[in-house]
Every structure is written in structure tokens, then in C-alpha cells.
Design a protein around this motif. Structure first.
Motif, PDB file in Angstrom:
ATOM      1  N   LYS A  26       0.804  -1.237   0.000  1.00 12.56           N
ATOM      2  CA  LYS A  26       0.000   0.000   0.000  1.00 12.56           C
ATOM      3  C   LYS A  26       0.841   1.295   0.000  1.00 12.56           C
ATOM      4  N   GLN A  27       2.086   1.201   0.465  1.00 19.72           N
ATOM      5  CA  GLN A  27       2.874   2.430   0.487  1.00 19.72           C
ATOM      6  C   GLN A  27       3.246   2.907  -0.919  1.00 19.72           C
ATOM      7  N   SER A  28       3.088   2.031  -1.898  1.00 16.51           N
ATOM      8  CA  SER A  28       3.386   2.483  -3.271  1.00 16.51           C
ATOM      9  C   SER A  28       2.117   2.967  -3.983  1.00 16.51           C
ATOM     10  N   TYR A  29       1.022   3.091  -3.214  1.00 14.40           N
ATOM     11  CA  TYR A  29      -0.225   3.574  -3.802  1.00 14.40           C
ATOM     12  C   TYR A  29      -0.459   5.033  -3.410  1.00 14.40           C
ATOM     13  N   ARG A  30      -1.144   5.727  -4.286  1.00 18.34           N
ATOM     14  CA  ARG A  30      -1.484   7.107  -3.966  1.00 18.34           C
ATOM     15  C   ARG A  30      -2.885   7.415  -4.523  1.00 18.34           C
ATOM     16  N   ILE A  31      -3.727   7.939  -3.656  1.00 22.40           N
ATOM     17  CA  ILE A  31      -5.090   8.294  -4.086  1.00 22.40           C
ATOM     18  C   ILE A  31      -5.185   9.824  -4.155  1.00 22.40           C
ATOM     19  N   ILE A  32      -5.688  10.309  -5.255  1.00 20.50           N
ATOM     20  CA  ILE A  32      -5.945  11.762  -5.353  1.00 20.50           C
ATOM     21  C   ILE A  32      -7.448  11.950  -5.550  1.00 20.50           C
ATOM     22  N   TRP A  33      -8.045  12.631  -4.610  1.00 17.57           N
ATOM     23  CA  TRP A  33      -9.486  12.907  -4.656  1.00 17.57           C
ATOM     24  C   TRP A  33      -9.636  14.337  -5.162  1.00 17.57           C
ATOM     25  N   ARG A  34     -10.065  14.499  -6.387  1.00 25.17           N
ATOM     26  CA  ARG A  34     -10.172  15.853  -6.953  1.00 25.17           C
ATOM     27  C   ARG A  34     -11.599  16.362  -6.792  1.00 25.17           C
ATOM     28  N   CYS A  35     -11.729  17.591  -6.340  1.00 28.96           N
ATOM     29  CA  CYS A  35     -13.088  18.160  -6.269  1.00 28.96           C
ATOM     30  C   CYS A  35     -13.054  19.672  -6.433  1.00 28.96           C
ATOM     31  N   ASP A  36     -14.193  20.170  -6.843  1.00 26.76           N
ATOM     32  CA  ASP A  36     -14.355  21.587  -7.084  1.00 26.76           C
ATOM     33  C   ASP A  36     -14.465  22.321  -5.747  1.00 26.76           C
ATOM     34  N   LYS A  37     -13.918  23.529  -5.674  1.00 26.80           N
ATOM     35  CA  LYS A  37     -13.927  24.247  -4.383  1.00 26.80           C
ATOM     36  C   LYS A  37     -15.347  24.571  -3.902  1.00 26.80           C
ATOM     37  N   ALA A  89     -27.656  15.903   4.854  1.00 24.60           N
ATOM     38  CA  ALA A  89     -27.757  17.020   3.913  1.00 24.60           C
ATOM     39  C   ALA A  89     -28.925  17.945   4.221  1.00 24.60           C
ATOM     40  N   SER A  90     -29.866  17.483   5.015  1.00 25.43           N
ATOM     41  CA  SER A  90     -31.053  18.287   5.302  1.00 25.43           C
ATOM     42  C   SER A  90     -30.708  19.426   6.265  1.00 25.43           C
ATOM     43  N   SER A  91     -31.202  20.601   5.966  1.00 23.39           N
ATOM     44  CA  SER A  91     -30.859  21.738   6.819  1.00 23.39           C
ATOM     45  C   SER A  91     -31.746  21.784   8.069  1.00 23.39           C
ATOM     46  N   GLU A  92     -32.842  21.045   8.041  1.00 19.57           N
ATOM     47  CA  GLU A  92     -33.697  20.930   9.229  1.00 19.57           C
ATOM     48  C   GLU A  92     -33.891  19.446   9.529  1.00 19.57           C
ATOM     49  N   SER A  93     -34.443  19.152  10.697  1.00 16.46           N
ATOM     50  CA  SER A  93     -34.692  17.749  11.020  1.00 16.46           C
ATOM     51  C   SER A  93     -35.637  17.119  10.001  1.00 16.46           C
ATOM     52  N   LEU A  94     -35.422  15.854   9.720  1.00 17.90           N
ATOM     53  CA  LEU A  94     -36.333  15.148   8.819  1.00 17.90           C
ATOM     54  C   LEU A  94     -37.711  15.113   9.469  1.00 17.90           C
ATOM     55  N   GLU A 129     -12.845  13.861   2.415  1.00 16.10           N
ATOM     56  CA  GLU A 129     -12.235  13.931   3.755  1.00 16.10           C
ATOM     57  C   GLU A 129     -12.641  12.717   4.590  1.00 16.10           C
ATOM     58  N   GLU A 130     -13.897  12.316   4.442  1.00 11.53           N
ATOM     59  CA  GLU A 130     -14.359  11.166   5.219  1.00 11.53           C
ATOM     60  C   GLU A 130     -13.611   9.896   4.809  1.00 11.53           C
ATOM     61  N   LEU A 131     -13.499   9.674   3.483  1.00 12.93           N
ATOM     62  CA  LEU A 131     -12.799   8.468   3.013  1.00 12.93           C
ATOM     63  C   LEU A 131     -11.334   8.500   3.453  1.00 12.93           C
ATOM     64  N   LYS A 132     -10.738   9.697   3.366  1.00 17.00           N
ATOM     65  CA  LYS A 132      -9.335   9.844   3.765  1.00 17.00           C
ATOM     66  C   LYS A 132      -9.142   9.437   5.233  1.00 17.00           C
ATOM     67  N   SER A 133     -10.101   9.855   6.069  1.00 18.90           N
ATOM     68  CA  SER A 133      -9.966   9.572   7.501  1.00 18.90           C
ATOM     69  C   SER A 133     -10.205   8.093   7.823  1.00 18.90           C
ATOM     70  N   MET A 135     -18.700  16.956  -2.020  1.00 18.49           N
ATOM     71  CA  MET A 135     -17.633  16.056  -2.474  1.00 18.49           C
ATOM     72  C   MET A 135     -16.359  16.258  -1.652  1.00 18.49           C
ATOM     73  N   ILE A 136     -16.139  17.478  -1.177  1.00 17.15           N
ATOM     74  CA  ILE A 136     -14.977  17.720  -0.302  1.00 17.15           C
ATOM     75  C   ILE A 136     -15.163  16.895   0.979  1.00 17.15           C
ATOM     76  N   ASP A 137     -16.371  16.976   1.557  1.00 15.97           N
ATOM     77  CA  ASP A 137     -16.667  16.211   2.782  1.00 15.97           C
ATOM     78  C   ASP A 137     -16.494  14.707   2.567  1.00 15.97           C
ATOM     79  N   LYS A 138     -16.986  14.241   1.399  1.00 19.59           N
ATOM     80  CA  LYS A 138     -16.896  12.805   1.100  1.00 19.59           C
ATOM     81  C   LYS A 138     -15.435  12.379   1.029  1.00 19.59           C
TER      82      LYS A 138
END
Lengths: 132, 368
Positions: A96-107, B343-348, A117-121, A112-115
């Protein structure tokens, strides 16, 4: 005497994009692999099964690095479950140390940023969330 | 848009499957979505020839509305001029209703065109159609009036119409095309013109934009999603909320498709979905039929989700994701509802309404 590790034969996998599924481009020789697009199939198992199988084979190879770029417009929860499984396979690999994942997302794409970050953690593999 | 709105539309659309209502604006790019949706219903596939005819009529009718609908200027946005397009399949007929904005000065001409077509028999209509084709007449709306003639010819029924004056400049033009599924059907469908007007008033009053009741499969979900996505693009709301809303829409639609219980011999996954705006937020209401046993399970699950704060939901999502892979669960094991709650801004919010003897209509509201 130990036998040298068996060479795992593997071909590159390409699945073209549809309106419901992403383009999958997995390169067997260590080049840049990508999964990109929308992923909302009704049956995520059916779509991701070949990807999961390919990744299991790849993870057995000792001599091939992996650069996997993931970029999603969005994906449904079932697709999320299989993305996690794919990353989990990589995490379980001895290489696994020779693997690298890049998660690209729009600012602007908070979701998708949250997703990413969650997978990364959740995964212990070099993982970069690249916001552009 | 509240639970009682869902009940109102659900009850009114009783016996209609599918039933679809869209409040304007009318865009050319929706044509394929409307076509896909009409073909996604299993009932339509059984009657193949009928299905093709209906698809043709839908496209003609929708494009006719696009051509003729006027667009309300910004300074008159307070009147209900967006218009509406709707179709529903009943036992004996397929009914297409449209409501579009027209100038008062055009009302007489438009009414005259429809009345003229209505006064002709089959042979006259064919001749009239050929004459129009030969003369190559194109009006200022870019059409030759062929659509209207085709609708009358293919439906074999009078085109029902009505006008409703909004102010000294604009009116709403109501139209109904009826396609009988068999020649022996003698049901009167004229009351549906009025009903479509009532629906439109309620949709306008509650700022509702989309209503669909019918079978939920991937084929019917994709066009709904496409239309919903367009409706979600709201400059004032910003890109972030739009993406969040699109995500919730996907999950809610697929959740109905997964959990909806087959309620008839066709094995359709029957459900209801509606979308609207409420006090600057987006409101999504969805429903499907569940058995009593599932009601208890769902209540527990939803109450638990509702009791969790942001961090609690985040942790639950992480542990559910881990568990689904560890235990090789091939489904998404409830991730969908957790993501909707996140994703919901209020409780379901949810409600259960008795449906038949041992079933319930489960309705869920998500605010974004």
C-alpha cells in the motif's frame, strides 16, 4: 527456499461513462488510473463488481505502483459503499505504500470535499484531497 | 408545501398511474426527459403501439406549448404565469393537460384555431394537414400549426380548451388532449380540464414545481432527476446548496425505488415524489407504500436519526460504511437515509397514512 512472488497477470480495465455511471480507466502497468463522472446506478454492486475484482488482483502485485485519481460530480450512497470497498482493498495490500489516491473536487462542491475527507480519515493509504 | 399537500395530490391522482405535473418554465431540453418518463411506466410497455402513439403526442403537445407560451416580464412576476404541463394514464385513456401564458390579443385567434380543428372530421383533417404541408405556411412562432392538427388526428378526440384572463395583458390558455386506450371506452374526461386548473392553482399557491406519482425504477428516476436538477439551479441559493439538493434528490428517489412495495400485479414499485420552494428553502416530499412491520422499523430508525446532531450523524455514517464492507453487505445498508439526514438543513419529518388494510403510505419531508 522461498519461491519468488508469482507475477499476477492483469489487463487494464476501461468502462466508458454513461449518464448514470462514471468512466473507469484502470491502468495495469502503473500509469495514472482514473474513475471520473457521475455515479448513481440503481445496482451499484453490478457496476462496481469488475472494478472491485480488478483492484483485488492489482493489490496482489508487488512491483506496480498505483496513482488513482477519483473525481465525481456526485455519487449515490450505494456507490459510496463500493468506493470505500475499493479503497479498503488497497489498504489491506502489503504494497500500500506504493499507492497514492488523489481525490479531486471543485472548491464549491462542499459535499464532495466532505466525502473525500471522510474516506481519507477511514483509510490508511496515502490520500490527498485536491480542491481546485 | 407540507404533508397535506402530498395528501391532496396523492388522493386527487387516485387511479392515475403514472401522474406527472410540472410547473414551468417550458424548455426544449426537457423534451427527452418527458419522453423517457412516459416510456418508463410498465403499463405503457405492455401496450407497445399505444406507447408509441402516446410518446408522439406528448412530444407534439409539449413542443406546441414551448412554441406558444409567452414569457412573463420580470415586473409582472406576481401573477401565476409559469404555466404547467401534465400527463396521466388512467384505465381508459391517457390525458395530456397544458396551461400556458398567452397575450389577451391572441386568445381569439388561438381559440379559433382549436375550434376550427375540432369542427373537422378525419378526412377533413387529413386534407387540411396536407394543404398546410404544401403551402409551407410558417407563422411568427416558427410553426405551421401542424402540431395542433396532428394532435387532433392522432387522438381522434376533440381538443378541450379554456382561457382564463389574468390581467389586461395576459391570459392562461388551458388545453387537454385525450387519447383513448380502446374504442369501447366511453368515459367523459372533460372534468380533468378543470381539475388540471385546480392543480395549477394549488401548485402556484404552494410554490410547488414538480409532482410525480407512479412506478419508481431507474428509467423513471433519471428524467425526474434531470428536471429536478434544472429546477434546483437557483442563482440566489448558490452552487453549494444546489449540489446538496441534487444529492438528496438522488437518494430520496432511489430510496423509494428500493423500498417501495409492489402494490399491483405488474409488480410496480409505486411511489410519489414532489418538489417545491418554501420560505427560501427547497422542500422535497416523497412517499411510498410500506407494510405495518416496516412502519415500526422505519419509525425507530427515523426517530434515531432525528435525535442525532451533526457529529452524531457523521459518526453513524462512518460506522455504517465500515460495517457494510466488513460484513460484505451488498446493499447500502441504510447509508441513503443517513446521507439524506446529513444534507437536510432541518430535522427530517415524516408521517404515516393508512393505505388499505395492512399498509401505510410513508411520507418523508426533507428541507434544504
Amino acid at each position: 527456499m522461498f519461491a519468488p512472488p508469482k507475477k499476477v497477470e492483469l489487463e487494464s480495465l476501461h468502462i466508458p461513462a454513461t449518464s448514470e455511471t462514471p468512466e473507469v480507466n484502470l491502468v495495469a502497468d502503473g500509469g495514472l488510473s482514473r474513475i471520473e463522472g457521475k455515479s448513481l446506478p440503481e445496482n451499484a454492486f453490478e457496476f462496481y463488481e469488475p472494478v472491485v475484482l480488478w483492484m483485488r488482483q492489482f493489490a496482489l502485485r508487488a512491483d506496480t505502483p498505483l496513482m488513482l485519481e477519483l473525481k465525481f460530480d456526485y455519487f449515490n450512497s450505494s456507490s459510496g459503499r463500493y468506493l470505500f470497498e475499493i479503497l479498503n482493498i488497497l489498504e489491506q495490500s502489503r504494497h500500500k505504500q506504493s499507492y497514492r489516491i488523489i481525490w479531486r473536487c471543485d472548491k464549491d462542491d462542499e459535499l464532495m470535499i466532505d466525502k473525500g475527507e471522510e474516506l481519507k480519515s477511514l483509510i490508511d493509504v496515502p490520500f490527498e484531497v485536491r480542491v481546485v | 408545501m407540507h404533508f397535506n399537500t402530498l395528501r391532496y395530490f396523492y388522493d386527487k391522482a387516485s387511479g392515475q398511474n403514472p401522474s406527472f405535473y410540472y410547473r414551468g418554465p417550458f424548455l426544449e431540453r426537457f423534451t427527452p426527459s418527458i419522453l423517457d418518463m412516459s416510456q418508463a411506466s410498465p403499463g405503457m410497455e405492455i401496450q407497445q403501439n399505444m406507447g408509441k402513439k402516446i410518446s408522439y403526442m406528448l412530444v407534439e403537445c409539449f413542443q406546441n406549448v414551448i412554441k406558444h407560451a409567452e414569457i412573463l416580464p420580470e415586473d409582472q412576476k406576481d401573477i401565476s404565469g409559469e404555466g404547467m404541463f401534465s400527463f396521466k394514464s388512467l384505465n381508459g385513456a391517457f390525458v395530456i393537460n397544458s396551461i400556458n401564458l398567452v397575450y389577451n390579443k391572441d386568445v381569439e385567434r388561438l381559440t379559433g384555431l382549436v375550434e376550427n380543428v375540432n369542427s373537422m372530421n378525419e378526412a377533413d383533417l387529413k386534407q387540411y394537414y396536407l394543404d398546410k404541408l404544401r403551402n409551407n405556411e410558417i407563422n411568427d412562432k416558427g410553426g405551421a400549426g401542424l402540431g395542433l392538427i396532428e394532435m387532433a388526428r392522432k387522438s381522434g378526440q376533440k381538443i378541450l380548451h379554456d382561457t382564463e384572463q389574468l390581467n389586461d395583458q395576459y391570459s392562461l390558455f388551458h388545453q387537454q388532449i385525450t387519447v383513448r386506450k380502446n374504442t369501447s371506452d366511453s368515459t367523459e374526461y372533460s372534468s380533468m380540464l378543470q381539475e388540471s386548473g385546480d392543480f395549477y392553482k394549488r401548485m402556484t399557491a404552494e410554490n410547488m414545481v414538480l409532482f410525480y406519482k407512479g412506478d419508481f425504477n431507474q428509467k423513471s428516476i433519471m428524467p425526474l432527476l434531470d428536471m429536478a436538477e434544472h429546477k434546483l439551479h437557483d442563482k440566489s441559493a448558490g452552487q453549494k446548496r444546489t449540489l446538496r439538493a441534487a444529492h438528496v434528490t438522488v437518494e430520496v428517489l432511489q430510496n423509494i425505488s428500493k423500498h417501495a412495495r409492489a402494490v399491483d400485479a405488474d409488480g410496480q414499485r409505486f411511489g410519489v415524489f414532489m418538489m417545491g420552494k418554501m420560505n427560501g428553502s427547497l422542500s422535497i416530499l416523497a412517499g411510498n407504500i410500506v407494510p405495518v412491520s416496516e412502519k415500526i422499523f422505519l419509525e425507530e430508525k427515523l426517530d434515531y436519526l432525528i435525535s442525532l446532531d451533526h457529529d452524531g450523524l457523521k459518526e453513524l455514517h462512518r460506522s455504517t460504511l465500515r460495517a457494510s464492507v466488513r460484513f460484505e453487505n451488498k446493499t447500502n445498508s441504510g447509508l441513503g437515509l443517513i446521507e439524506v439526514a446529513q444534507a437536510s438543513s432541518e430535522s427530517l419529518r415524516y408521517q404515516f397514512y393508512p393505505h388499505g388494510e395492512d399498509q401505510y403510505l410513508f411520507a418523508l419531508q426533507v428541507i434544504i
